[in-house]
Design an enzyme around this catalytic site. Structure first.
Site, PDB file in Angstrom:
ATOM      1  N   ARG A 169       5.378  13.563   0.500  1.00 31.22           N
ATOM      2  CA  ARG A 169       4.894  12.946   1.736  1.00 31.22           C
ATOM      3  C   ARG A 169       5.156  11.452   1.714  1.00 31.22           C
ATOM      4  O   ARG A 169       4.627  10.735   0.865  1.00 31.22           O
ATOM      5  CB  ARG A 169       3.388  13.183   1.861  1.00 31.22           C
ATOM      6  N   TYR A 187       3.850   6.272  -0.581  1.00 29.03           N
ATOM      7  CA  TYR A 187       2.992   6.819  -1.623  1.00 29.03           C
ATOM      8  C   TYR A 187       3.693   7.005  -2.967  1.00 29.03           C
ATOM      9  O   TYR A 187       3.042   7.378  -3.942  1.00 29.03           O
ATOM     10  CB  TYR A 187       2.412   8.164  -1.156  1.00 29.03           C
ATOM     11  N   GLU A 239     -14.239   4.001  -4.243  1.00 31.75           N
ATOM     12  CA  GLU A 239     -13.237   4.498  -3.305  1.00 31.75           C
ATOM     13  C   GLU A 239     -11.875   3.930  -3.693  1.00 31.75           C
ATOM     14  O   GLU A 239     -11.756   2.727  -3.920  1.00 31.75           O
ATOM     15  CB  GLU A 239     -13.613   4.068  -1.883  1.00 31.75           C
ATOM     16  N   HIS A 262      -7.557   3.948  -2.856  1.00 32.96           N
ATOM     17  CA  HIS A 262      -6.431   4.270  -1.974  1.00 32.96           C
ATOM     18  C   HIS A 262      -5.144   3.814  -2.645  1.00 32.96           C
ATOM     19  O   HIS A 262      -5.085   2.706  -3.181  1.00 32.96           O
ATOM     20  CB  HIS A 262      -6.571   3.577  -0.621  1.00 32.96           C
ATOM     21  N   ARG A 264      -1.886  -1.659   6.876  1.00 36.90           N
ATOM     22  CA  ARG A 264      -1.198  -0.565   7.571  1.00 36.90           C
ATOM     23  C   ARG A 264      -1.644  -0.481   9.030  1.00 36.90           C
ATOM     24  O   ARG A 264      -2.109  -1.460   9.596  1.00 36.90           O
ATOM     25  CB  ARG A 264      -1.443   0.741   6.813  1.00 36.90           C
TER      26      ARG A 264
END
Length: 143
Positions: free
Chosen positions: A16, A21, A97, A99, A106
């Site tokens: 993806r 990523y 958290e 990412h 973004r």
């Protein structure tokens, strides 16, 4: 023991949008997380789900399963899941958290995290290393 949760679409890592990523698959990322955990002398359990309810249940059950902290990449749920926020806030374990990308650089909708306010911190934009830093923080905080 630290629980590492990955949310929707992270099972597609490596395929993806590799320009965003990277080419590392979820399996390779999990292997790397396990290696970092071993260096930190901490046990980890790794889970991924595309379902909000499953992530909520894992968060709710974490303390009872003996976990001392949670590393959470809520993926797209970050931006709208008040139910995930409530699950994080309703339990006592520290949650970091994470990412892979810099969500603040973004699309505008990605710049808002409804879940971060319930977490002890957020790490974004450092790729897989964000997981390492989250593990190190939780290992230190929960010893």
């Amino acid at each position: 023991m630290i629980l590492v949760l990955n949310g929707p679409n992270l099972n597609l890592l490596g395929r993806r949008e590799p320009e965003l990523y990277g080419r590392m698959t979820l399996e390779e990322l999990e292997d790397q997380i396990e290696a970092w955990a071993a260096e930190l002398n901490v046990a980890v359990t790794l889970r991924q789900s595309n379902y909000e309810g499953q992530l909520i249940e894992w968060i709710q059950q974490a303390q009872g399963e003996g976990f001392s902290g949670i590393v959470l990449n809520p993926a797209a749920l970050t931006h709208y899941s008040y139910a995930l926020f409530d699950a994080i806030a309703a339990q006592p374990l520290p949650v970091v958290e994470v990412h892979l990308t810099n969500v603040h650089a973004r699309e505008p909708f990605r710049r808002q995290s409804v879940t971060a306010a319930a977490a002890v911190g957020q790490i974004a934009g450092l790729g897989p290393l964000g997981y390492r830093f989250a593990l190190a923080y939780l290992a230190e905080k929960t010893r």
